[in-house]
Design a protein around this motif. Structure first.
Motif, PDB file in Angstrom:
ATOM      1  N   SER A  12      59.582  32.617  70.873  1.00  0.00           N
ATOM      2  CA  SER A  12      60.253  31.322  70.854  1.00  0.00           C
ATOM      3  C   SER A  12      59.305  30.166  71.106  1.00  0.00           C
ATOM      4  O   SER A  12      59.593  29.035  70.736  1.00  0.00           O
ATOM      5  CB  SER A  12      61.385  31.302  71.890  1.00  0.00           C
ATOM      6  N   ASP A  13      58.131  30.427  71.726  1.00  0.00           N
ATOM      7  CA  ASP A  13      57.190  29.356  71.996  1.00  0.00           C
ATOM      8  C   ASP A  13      56.010  29.377  71.030  1.00  0.00           C
ATOM      9  O   ASP A  13      55.028  28.668  71.235  1.00  0.00           O
ATOM     10  CB  ASP A  13      56.656  29.472  73.444  1.00  0.00           C
ATOM     11  N   TYR A  14      56.114  30.167  69.996  1.00  0.00           N
ATOM     12  CA  TYR A  14      55.007  30.285  69.052  1.00  0.00           C
ATOM     13  C   TYR A  14      54.811  28.982  68.293  1.00  0.00           C
ATOM     14  O   TYR A  14      55.753  28.384  67.794  1.00  0.00           O
ATOM     15  CB  TYR A  14      55.289  31.406  68.049  1.00  0.00           C
ATOM     16  N   LEU A 176      61.433  36.123  54.935  1.00  0.00           N
ATOM     17  CA  LEU A 176      61.553  36.389  56.363  1.00  0.00           C
ATOM     18  C   LEU A 176      61.466  37.881  56.649  1.00  0.00           C
ATOM     19  O   LEU A 176      62.318  38.656  56.221  1.00  0.00           O
ATOM     20  CB  LEU A 176      62.896  35.837  56.872  1.00  0.00           C
ATOM     21  N   ASP A 177      60.409  38.293  57.384  1.00  0.00           N
ATOM     22  CA  ASP A 177      60.328  39.677  57.841  1.00  0.00           C
ATOM     23  C   ASP A 177      60.486  39.760  59.357  1.00  0.00           C
ATOM     24  O   ASP A 177      60.276  40.815  59.947  1.00  0.00           O
ATOM     25  CB  ASP A 177      59.028  40.342  57.393  1.00  0.00           C
ATOM     26  N   PHE A 178      60.825  38.606  59.971  1.00  0.00           N
ATOM     27  CA  PHE A 178      61.088  38.480  61.412  1.00  0.00           C
ATOM     28  C   PHE A 178      59.817  38.582  62.254  1.00  0.00           C
ATOM     29  O   PHE A 178      59.895  38.710  63.472  1.00  0.00           O
ATOM     30  CB  PHE A 178      62.146  39.496  61.875  1.00  0.00           C
ATOM     31  N   ASP A 231      70.541  35.474  63.236  1.00  0.00           N
ATOM     32  CA  ASP A 231      71.089  34.510  64.199  1.00  0.00           C
ATOM     33  C   ASP A 231      70.005  34.013  65.155  1.00  0.00           C
ATOM     34  O   ASP A 231      69.979  32.824  65.524  1.00  0.00           O
ATOM     35  CB  ASP A 231      72.231  35.151  64.998  1.00  0.00           C
ATOM     36  N   GLN A 232      69.108  34.915  65.581  1.00  0.00           N
ATOM     37  CA  GLN A 232      68.030  34.501  66.479  1.00  0.00           C
ATOM     38  C   GLN A 232      67.096  33.508  65.799  1.00  0.00           C
ATOM     39  O   GLN A 232      66.630  32.549  66.422  1.00  0.00           O
ATOM     40  CB  GLN A 232      67.250  35.729  66.942  1.00  0.00           C
ATOM     41  N   VAL A 233      66.824  33.736  64.513  1.00  0.00           N
ATOM     42  CA  VAL A 233      65.960  32.803  63.786  1.00  0.00           C
ATOM     43  C   VAL A 233      66.652  31.453  63.634  1.00  0.00           C
ATOM     44  O   VAL A 233      66.038  30.392  63.838  1.00  0.00           O
ATOM     45  CB  VAL A 233      65.576  33.379  62.411  1.00  0.00           C
TER      46      VAL A 233
END
Length: 306
Positions: A12-14, A176-178, A231-233
């Protein structure tokens, strides 16, 4: 693009180097691609907040072999060529509707890909804007292979555009590969899309199929992991101004399937992350990013892994 080992929630902080730093536009003064380049540069400055800086790279004249010796090139010759490119770049800016004479212009001697990557990192740039130029064999700094070589060297995202790239993209497709890099490519692409535009997150599932019960069970489990990952993305995207975010899952070869979907959707931009964990992988950049850059009919945003 089928590796689910990367959980976006852990990244999340990337951030890549220099987000909110300057936008570095690679320009050699050739007028054929300048309008799209400068439009893309202005778009990036609005999206990322940094100033626009124009950088030209003039490759040194190679020495001439005479017998067993190599005749050195006069320093004055390369300096004259560098000065001529400065004038070409300033002229391209002045005649472009998207140009601004106040932009900082710098032309250096060296290898284009290496110097662009080095300068982008040194200046903490948010993105390097380059031309794709695959339709013009006379392009100097805008060839697709030069853009690929820059991505191999760069730790900074690369936005590659062709002459038809719009001033404001309406539809961006994200491969998107997450992984952290692909999630960051979604974040950056979301900033580039116009208000009321679309952002499509595309995940390519493995195309291998087998009638065994084990395969069917694994495939079903795989499918159940996708909605919460999407959803997280979504939750990690910056607040979007009326941008519609949609998710799509397709099966097949990652690059071919992503390109096929993007072409059918007639999108303005494809965004991908790249993974490089070893020297060999660094040279390859990533088969998906390479094939997308070489084949896409629209702009391409490639985001290196941290």
């Amino acid at each position: 693009m089928s590796d689910l080992a990367h959980d976006p929630a852990t990244h999340s902080d990337y951030r890549p180097p220099g987000v909110d730093g300057p936008v570095l536009v690679a320009c050699d003064g050739a007028p054929v691609s300048s309008e799209a380049l400068f439009n893309a540069g202005r778009l990036a400055t609005r999206a990322f907040g940094g100033p626009l800086q124009v950088l030209g790279i003039c490759e040194p004249t190679p020495g001439v072999a005479v017998g067993m010796d190599v005749l050195p090139v006069l320093v004055e010759l390369d300096e004259a060529r560098r000065a001529a490119m400065v004038e070409d770049v300033r002229r391209a800016i002045s005649i472009s509707a998207a140009g601004d004479p106040a932009w900082h212009v710098d032309v250096q001697l060296g290898s284009p890909s290496r110097l662009l990557a080095t300068e982008a990192l040194r200046r903490h740039a948010s993105v390097i804007v380059m031309g794709i130029g695959r339709h013009n064999p006379l392009d100097r700094l805008f060839g697709t292979e030069t853009t690929l070589a820059t991505l191999r060297e760069s730790r900074v995202p690369v936005l590659a555009v062709g002459p038809s790239f719009p001033a404001t993209p309406v539809h961006a497709v994200v491969g998107l590969d997450f992984s952290a890099a692909s999630v960051q490519s979604a974040r950056l692409a979301a900033r580039l899309v116009a208000p009321n535009g679309r952002l499509t997150l595309v995940h390519v599932r493995p195309r291998f199929e087998h009638p065994s019960v084990d395969w069917q069970a694994w495939d079903a489990d795989y499918g159940r992991t996708l909605p919460p990952l999407f959803d997280q993305v979504r939750a990690q995207l910056d607040p979007l101004e009326k941008v519609m975010v949609e998710t799509v899952t397709v099966r097949g070869d990652p690059a071919a399937s992503l390109l096929s979907y993007a072409q059918q959707a007639q999108c303005d931009l494809i965004a991908v992350g790249t993974q490089r964990h070893s020297f060999v992988e660094r040279l390859m950049v990533g088969s998906v990013a390479t094939r997308v850059l070489r084949t896409a009919r629209c702009g391409v945003l490639a985001v290196p892994s941290a």
